[in-house]
Design an enzyme around this catalytic site. Structure first.
Site, short mmCIF file in Angstrom:
data_model
loop_
_atom_site.label_atom_id
_atom_site.label_comp_id
_atom_site.label_asym_id
_atom_site.label_seq_id
_atom_site.Cartn_x
_atom_site.Cartn_y
_atom_site.Cartn_z
N LYS A 1 20.31 43.16 -20.80
CA LYS A 1 19.37 43.30 -19.68
C LYS A 1 19.98 44.16 -18.59
O LYS A 1 21.18 44.03 -18.30
CB LYS A 1 19.04 41.89 -19.16
CG LYS A 1 17.95 41.82 -18.11
CD LYS A 1 17.69 40.36 -17.74
CE LYS A 1 16.58 40.19 -16.73
NZ LYS A 1 16.32 38.77 -16.43
N SER B 1 11.58 37.49 -16.65
CA SER B 1 11.88 38.88 -16.36
C SER B 1 12.66 39.61 -17.47
O SER B 1 12.73 40.83 -17.45
CB SER B 1 12.69 38.98 -15.06
OG SER B 1 13.90 38.27 -15.18
N SER C 1 13.46 33.11 -17.03
CA SER C 1 13.37 34.49 -17.53
C SER C 1 13.96 34.75 -18.91
O SER C 1 13.85 35.87 -19.40
CB SER C 1 14.04 35.43 -16.54
OG SER C 1 13.18 35.68 -15.48
#
Ligand code: GLN
Length: 477
Positions: free
Chosen positions: A75, A150, A174
């Protein structure tokens, strides 16, 4: 979607010399290049090839590597030396990280190769990846739907078969929520289980790095590599990590006590997701587990407490993006207007949180909001503490609905926040929680969530593996 070979299998094959890390990584880079989901913000073609060759050299020298040649996506709020870490924001677009996050150092030591950085809601604030300054990530099961957020880019990359495993981060859900929406496994470990050194801070008392994978075993193997105490992060737990993957297949439900928190099965839950959870509980019961109804009485206040305390922390953490220290600096004639113009480059959701977070921390409102939020958080923690006296783990839905359409909730922040209703509590309490794919509604994956006491990751993997085996056998759900 291309089926991916599991990380465990890749590592075995590269480790035994059956195949080379260079070939495995090249194939992954090709899949990443043809992936059309806006899942990656940057790809490390040359660096990944060089690192793969290095892995082959280490293997040839007899080194034994837990993730030999495993291509992985990270990420883009996790620092990787000499590359971008945008956080999905214009503010960090020009930033180049001078160091590796501890998790990245550990990945490299274990022979994994980072092929690229994945899309996310700006500064990890969101539940759909639509808040990314670089556009939303599409769900591989239906391109018109969100991948969740996210960590949407990481979940989509794994679900589409570009990489077998990925790292995400969770402040309020997330990792689990995008995992559920995309049909992959995702775990948020105990707060402090994984070092946050090099993870860009959002809500520091919540943030935790987690793993995403196509199988429970891979998620466990990856967590085993990245977890553990770290002198660079004083909040890491000192307890040894132990083996998280080996032998999880041997676990049987007999003698286990599994709870279902009744507040998680109330109005608003899609009836098919409820049914999937009930099926999972029935399977565990058939295997000999005792199923117990449990109450987490303050669950209803989870969203409110989370969206007060987390944004308070965020408003403080994001003060550092002032155009002086990091990344983007807007041209201006004087210092004051430079600050204003630079910070105007934040997206709408981040601005909303900075303003609301500053408000709840301000004199006069601090007691009414921030103090109340932390008091509610303490009660939610006590709810969980009481639950662990009755049960070994809790089973609940991960999300109230399957993946929604791109654009469906973006205009209504409260609607978007409510999507986190079943995930925020584990972050508020700091306990580990995993989501595993468990059936589908009209082709859209459903996630079932397991939560456990602090440091019970191994137990969660065992129960998750039992349910995964059950899904794999075709008998359910
Ligand atoms: N959806 C939640 C939020 O917007 C959680 C995000 C996260 O876990 N990073 O804050």
């Amino acid at each position: 979607m291309t089926p991916t070979v599991s990380a465990t299998a890749i590592s075995g094959d590269v480790g035994s010399g059956e195949t080379s890390a260079v070939d495995v990584v090249d194939a992954a880079l090709q899949r990443v290049a043809t992936l059309d989901l806006n899942a990656f913000l940057s790809v490390r073609t040359e660096a990944a090839q060089t690192e793969a060759a290095e892995v082959d050299r280490r293997v040839a020298e007899g080194e034994s590597l837990a993730l030999a040649g495993v291509p992985i996506a990270v990420k883009d709020n996790i620092a990787l030396k000499d590359g971008p870490t945008t956080c999905g924001s214009r503010l960090l677009e020009p930033y180049v990280s001078p160091y590796d996050a501890t998790v990245v150092t550990r990945l490299k030591a274990a022979g994994a190769v980072v092929v690229g950085k994945t899309n996310l809601d700006e500064f990890a604030m969101g539940s759909s990846t639509e808040n990314s300054a670089y556009g939303p990530t599409c769900n591989p099961h239906d391109r018109d739907r969100v991948a969740g957020g996210s960590s949407g880019g990481s979940a989509a990359a794994v679900a589409a078969g570009a990489v077998p495993v990925a790292l995400g981060s969770s402040t309020g859900g997330s990792v689990r929520q995008p995992a559920a929406f995309c049909g992959v496994v995702g775990i948020k470990p105990t707060y402090g289980r994984v070092s946050r050194y090099g993870l860009v801070a959002f809500g520091s008392s919540f943030d935790q790095i987690g793993t995403l994978a196509t199988s429970v075993e891979d998620a466990a193997q990856l967590l085993e590599v990245v977890a553990g105490s770290d002198p660079s992060d004083a909040t890491t737990r000192p307890e040894p990590v132990g083996e998280l993957a080996a032998g999880i297949d041997d676990w049987e439900p007999r003698g286990a006590r599994i709870g279902w928190p009744k507040e998680y099965f109330a109005a608003g839950l899609d009836s098919k997701i409820r049914r999937a959870c009930e099926t999972a509980l029935e399977r565990l019961a058939a295997g000999g587990a005792e199923i117990v109804e449990v109450s987490l009485p303050h669950s209803d206040y989870g969203i409110a407490a989370y969206y007060i305390v987390a944004i308070a922390e965020a408003s403080s953490n994001l003060a550092r993006y002032d155009g002086v220290r990091y990344g983007f600096r807007a041209p201006a004639d004087d210092l004051q207007s430079m600050y204003f113009r630079t910070r105007a480059a934040f997206g709408a959701e981040v601005k909303r949180r900075i303003m609301l977070g500053t408000y709840v921390l301000s004199a006069g409102y601090y007691e009414a909001f921030y103090s109340k939020g932390t008091a509610v958080r303490a009660r939610i923690r006590s709810d969980f503490d009481a639950a662990w006296e009755q049960v070994d783990a809790l089973l609940a839905p991960t999300t109230p609905t399957p993946a929604f359409r791109i654009g469906a909730k973006i205009e209504d922040p409260l609607e978007m926040y409510l999507n986190d209703i079943y995930t925020v509590s584990a972050n508020l309490a700091g306990v580990p929680a995993i989501s595993i794919p468990y059936g589908a509604i009209d082709g859209l994956p459903i996630g079932v969530q397991l939560m456990g006491p602090p440091l019970s990751e191994r137990r969660l993997f065992e129960v998750a593996r039992f349910l995964e085996r059950d899904v794999g056998s075709g008998s359910s759900p």
